[in-house]
Design an enzyme around this catalytic site. Structure first.
Site, PDB file in Angstrom:
ATOM      1  N   ALA A 132       3.574  -8.287  -5.597  1.00  0.00           N
ATOM      2  CA  ALA A 132       3.234  -9.704  -5.446  1.00  0.00           C
ATOM      3  C   ALA A 132       1.865  -9.741  -4.765  1.00  0.00           C
ATOM      4  CB  ALA A 132       4.282 -10.392  -4.587  1.00  0.00           C
TER       5      ALA A 132
ATOM      6  N   GLY B  94       6.775  -6.095  -6.074  1.00  0.00           N
ATOM      7  CA  GLY B  94       7.145  -7.038  -7.129  1.00  0.00           C
ATOM      8  C   GLY B  94       6.846  -6.495  -8.519  1.00  0.00           C
TER       9      GLY B  94
ATOM     10  N   GLU C  45       9.745  -4.435  -9.278  1.00  0.00           N
ATOM     11  CA  GLU C  45      10.873  -5.360  -9.519  1.00  0.00           C
ATOM     12  C   GLU C  45      10.755  -6.023 -10.890  1.00  0.00           C
ATOM     13  OE1 GLU C  45      10.175  -7.333  -5.710  1.00  0.00           O
ATOM     14  OE2 GLU C  45      12.270  -6.956  -5.195  1.00  0.00           O
TER      15      GLU C  45
ATOM     16  N   GLU D 155       7.243  -2.603   0.398  1.00  0.00           N
ATOM     17  CA  GLU D 155       7.248  -3.811   1.233  1.00  0.00           C
ATOM     18  C   GLU D 155       7.475  -3.504   2.711  1.00  0.00           C
ATOM     19  OE1 GLU D 155       8.893  -3.426  -1.633  1.00  0.00           O
ATOM     20  OE2 GLU D 155       8.824  -5.245  -2.846  1.00  0.00           O
TER      21      GLU D 155
HETATM   22  N1  DAK Z   1      -1.894  -8.034  -3.637  1.00  0.00           N
HETATM   23  C1  DAK Z   1      -3.172  -8.469  -3.599  1.00  0.00           C
HETATM   24  N2  DAK Z   1      -4.223  -7.688  -3.858  1.00  0.00           N
HETATM   25  C2  DAK Z   1      -3.998  -6.400  -4.170  1.00  0.00           C
HETATM   26  C3  DAK Z   1      -2.678  -5.869  -4.221  1.00  0.00           C
HETATM   27  C4  DAK Z   1      -1.592  -6.751  -3.937  1.00  0.00           C
HETATM   28  N3  DAK Z   1      -0.295  -6.382  -4.018  1.00  0.00           N
HETATM   29  N4  DAK Z   1      -2.781  -4.553  -4.538  1.00  0.00           N
HETATM   30  C5  DAK Z   1      -4.088  -4.279  -4.697  1.00  0.00           C
HETATM   31  N5  DAK Z   1      -4.831  -5.393  -4.473  1.00  0.00           N
HETATM   32  C6  DAK Z   1      -6.300  -5.530  -4.510  1.00  0.00           C
HETATM   33  C7  DAK Z   1      -6.941  -4.885  -3.288  1.00  0.00           C
HETATM   34  O1  DAK Z   1      -6.892  -5.765  -2.185  1.00  0.00           O
HETATM   35  C8  DAK Z   1      -8.343  -4.655  -3.809  1.00  0.00           C
HETATM   36  O2  DAK Z   1      -9.036  -5.881  -3.763  1.00  0.00           O
HETATM   37  P1  DAK Z   1     -10.551  -5.976  -3.177  1.00  0.00           P
HETATM   38  O3  DAK Z   1     -10.502  -5.352  -1.851  1.00  0.00           O
HETATM   39  O4  DAK Z   1     -11.359  -5.186  -4.186  1.00  0.00           O
HETATM   40  O5  DAK Z   1     -10.847  -7.439  -3.204  1.00  0.00           O
HETATM   41  C9  DAK Z   1      -8.117  -4.309  -5.278  1.00  0.00           C
HETATM   42  O6  DAK Z   1      -6.813  -4.802  -5.612  1.00  0.00           O
HETATM   43  C10 DAK Z   1      -8.113  -2.805  -5.521  1.00  0.00           C
HETATM   44  O7  DAK Z   1      -7.180  -2.215  -4.627  1.00  0.00           O
HETATM   45  P2  DAK Z   1      -7.522  -0.948  -3.713  1.00  0.00           P
HETATM   46  O8  DAK Z   1      -8.964  -0.946  -3.335  1.00  0.00           O
HETATM   47  O9  DAK Z   1      -6.535  -0.918  -2.606  1.00  0.00           O
HETATM   48  O10 DAK Z   1      -7.256   0.218  -4.763  1.00  0.00           O
HETATM   49  P3  DAK Z   1      -6.771   1.716  -4.469  1.00  0.00           P
HETATM   50  O11 DAK Z   1      -6.862   2.415  -5.772  1.00  0.00           O
HETATM   51  O12 DAK Z   1      -7.448   2.296  -3.274  1.00  0.00           O
HETATM   52  O13 DAK Z   1      -5.213   1.553  -4.074  1.00  0.00           O
HETATM   53  C11 DAK Z   1      -2.929   0.677  -4.330  1.00  0.00           C
HETATM   54  C12 DAK Z   1      -4.278   1.065  -5.013  1.00  0.00           C
HETATM   55  C13 DAK Z   1      -2.061   0.013  -5.380  1.00  0.00           C
HETATM   56  C14 DAK Z   1      -2.241   1.953  -3.828  1.00  0.00           C
HETATM   57  C15 DAK Z   1      -3.229  -0.253  -3.133  1.00  0.00           C
HETATM   58  O14 DAK Z   1      -4.026  -1.352  -3.607  1.00  0.00           O
HETATM   59  C16 DAK Z   1      -1.989  -0.816  -2.522  1.00  0.00           C
HETATM   60  O15 DAK Z   1      -1.325  -0.166  -1.732  1.00  0.00           O
HETATM   61  N6  DAK Z   1      -1.679  -2.086  -2.860  1.00  0.00           N
HETATM   62  C17 DAK Z   1      -0.583  -2.821  -2.237  1.00  0.00           C
HETATM   63  C18 DAK Z   1       0.770  -2.316  -2.713  1.00  0.00           C
HETATM   64  C19 DAK Z   1       1.887  -3.065  -2.059  1.00  0.00           C
HETATM   65  O16 DAK Z   1       2.080  -3.053  -0.836  1.00  0.00           O
HETATM   66  N7  DAK Z   1       2.682  -3.756  -2.857  1.00  0.00           N
HETATM   67  C20 DAK Z   1       3.821  -4.532  -2.411  1.00  0.00           C
HETATM   68  C21 DAK Z   1       3.364  -5.940  -2.088  1.00  0.00           C
HETATM   69  S1  DAK Z   1       4.672  -6.957  -1.432  1.00  0.00           S
HETATM   70  C22 DAK Z   1       8.507 -12.931  -4.202  1.00  0.00           C
HETATM   71  C23 DAK Z   1       8.623 -12.027  -5.232  1.00  0.00           C
HETATM   72  C24 DAK Z   1       8.237 -10.714  -5.032  1.00  0.00           C
HETATM   73  C25 DAK Z   1       7.697 -10.323  -3.827  1.00  0.00           C
HETATM   74  C26 DAK Z   1       7.578 -11.227  -2.798  1.00  0.00           C
HETATM   75  C27 DAK Z   1       7.992 -12.547  -2.975  1.00  0.00           C
HETATM   76  N8  DAK Z   1       8.892 -14.288  -4.383  1.00  0.00           N
HETATM   77  C28 DAK Z   1       9.332 -14.761  -5.698  1.00  0.00           C
HETATM   78  C29 DAK Z   1       8.784 -15.254  -3.375  1.00  0.00           C
HETATM   79  C30 DAK Z   1       7.194  -8.964  -3.694  1.00  0.00           C
HETATM   80  C31 DAK Z   1       6.466  -8.547  -2.642  1.00  0.00           C
HETATM   81  C32 DAK Z   1       5.532  -7.439  -2.810  1.00  0.00           C
HETATM   82  O17 DAK Z   1       5.332  -6.911  -3.877  1.00  0.00           O
END
Ligand code: DAK
Length: 270
Positions: free
Chosen positions: A78, A121, A124, A144
């Site tokens: 997400a 997400g 998911e 998460e």
């Molecule tokens: N959200 C927003 N931006 C993201 C992102 C994300 N999940 N993942 C990556 N980006 C963005 C980064 O911020 C970066 O943007 P800029 O800095 O260039 O503006 C760009 O994508 C490139 O990312 P990186 O520079 O970090 O790229 P790397 O290759 O170094 O790393 C990575 C890739 C995928 C390992 C890393 O970006 C990462 O760890 N991303 C976050 C992964 C994460 O924590 N995902 C879980 C998020 S929480 C809901 C439904 C579902 C959910 C919640 C509520 N409802 C219906 C209410 C689910 C929650 C989640 O998924």
């Protein structure tokens, strides 16, 4: 004739297309298209995805659906930037999970074609699909916990049902990245293939399914999904009702007669 205008609309966060399939029904393809944000699933993206699933579901020309991202990311979760300032009340009032619940109502099979990251997400979303084809370098995970939250769009339920409590517990509580091979061996994935052909393989599978009689496909999908949520008795009851129902379709007579007459069946999908 179904209303097919949705195929020609310009979407902001996804690309939508129809892949024709010889004698079979077509395949509906969604490509997540926010490459700069690793296809993070913000609300407008999810709205476009779910509405397009529904449009494909209502389109008589479509037999199976594929959703994919790009080579680097299926979806990295997400959109964290969208959620960063959100509060419990804000989340409750927006009730964004209702949008995810709409995916459960889709009758046609959905295949996720995954390359790169399928995290949070994103992971998911693959699990709301019916089958997952992954590139060998794909990475899955529910990170998460590293944001001090937890999976909220079905991760604790669907991952656990697919791979068992012990493995789901470790993956969700550590938030670690999991390789496609490990997820395949654990039972989450349909198939792991070479990086270059993950989409091709998913589309080939979708075309195969789309060339089968559509009502039988949909009732079989319903019966299988039902088995995840119910007792064996209730599950067998629905299976039997769906089985009887298929004897009322034209395709059932065509299929059996074509077999006896040693010819190819000509499906009418009714
Ligand atoms: N959200 C927003 N931006 C993201 C992102 C994300 N999940 N993942 C990556 N980006 C963005 C980064 O911020 C970066 O943007 P800029 O800095 O260039 O503006 C760009 O994508 C490139 O990312 P990186 O520079 O970090 O790229 P790397 O290759 O170094 O790393 C990575 C890739 C995928 C390992 C890393 O970006 C990462 O760890 N991303 C976050 C992964 C994460 O924590 N995902 C879980 C998020 S929480 C809901 C439904 C579902 C959910 C919640 C509520 N409802 C219906 C209410 C689910 C929650 C989640 O998924």
């Amino acid at each position: 004739m179904s209303d097919r205008k949705y195929l020609n609309i310009e979407y902001k966060n996804i690309l939508v297309s129809e892949i024709e399939n010889g004698n079979g029904l077509s395949v509906g393809l969604i490509r997540l298209n926010r490459p700069k944000a690793m296809n993070a699933l913000n609300v407008p993206t999810m709205e476009e995805v779910v509405t397009t699933f529904e449009n494909f579901d209502n389109d008589r020309e479509i037999g199976c659906i594929v959703i994919t991202g790009n080579d680097k990311a299926f979806a990295a979760g997400a959109d964290i930037k969208e959620m960063a300032e959100e509060t419990t009340i804000g989340m409750l009032l927006k009730d964004q999970f209702a949008r995810w619940d709409r995916i459960r109502k889709i009758k046609k099979p959905i295949i996720a074609a995954v390359s790169g990251y399928a995290l949070g997400g994103g992971c998911e979303l693959t699990m709301t699909c019916d089958m997952i084809i992954a590139a060998e370098s794909a990475t899955f995970g529910q990170p998460e916990i590293n944001l001090a939250v937890m999976p909220g769009a079905g991760g604790t339920q669907r991952l656990t049902k697919a791979i068992g409590k012990a493995r789901a517990m470790e993956i969700i509580l550590t938030g670690r990245m999991v390789s496609a091979q490990e997820m395949y061996e654990a039972g989450l994935l349909t198939k792991v293939v070479h990086n270059e052909i993950y989409l091709e393989e998913a589309i080939a599978l979708a075309k195969d399914i789309a060339s089968k009689p559509a009502i039988a496909v949909q009732l079989a999908k319903e019966s299988i999904l039902n088995s995840m949520d119910t007792t064996i008795e209730t599950g067998l009851e629905l299976e039997r009702k769906n089985f009887y129902m298929l004897f009322a379709t034209e395709d059932k007579f065509e299929g059996m007669n074509a077999f006896i007459e040693k010819r190819k069946a000509d499906w009418k999908h009714k």
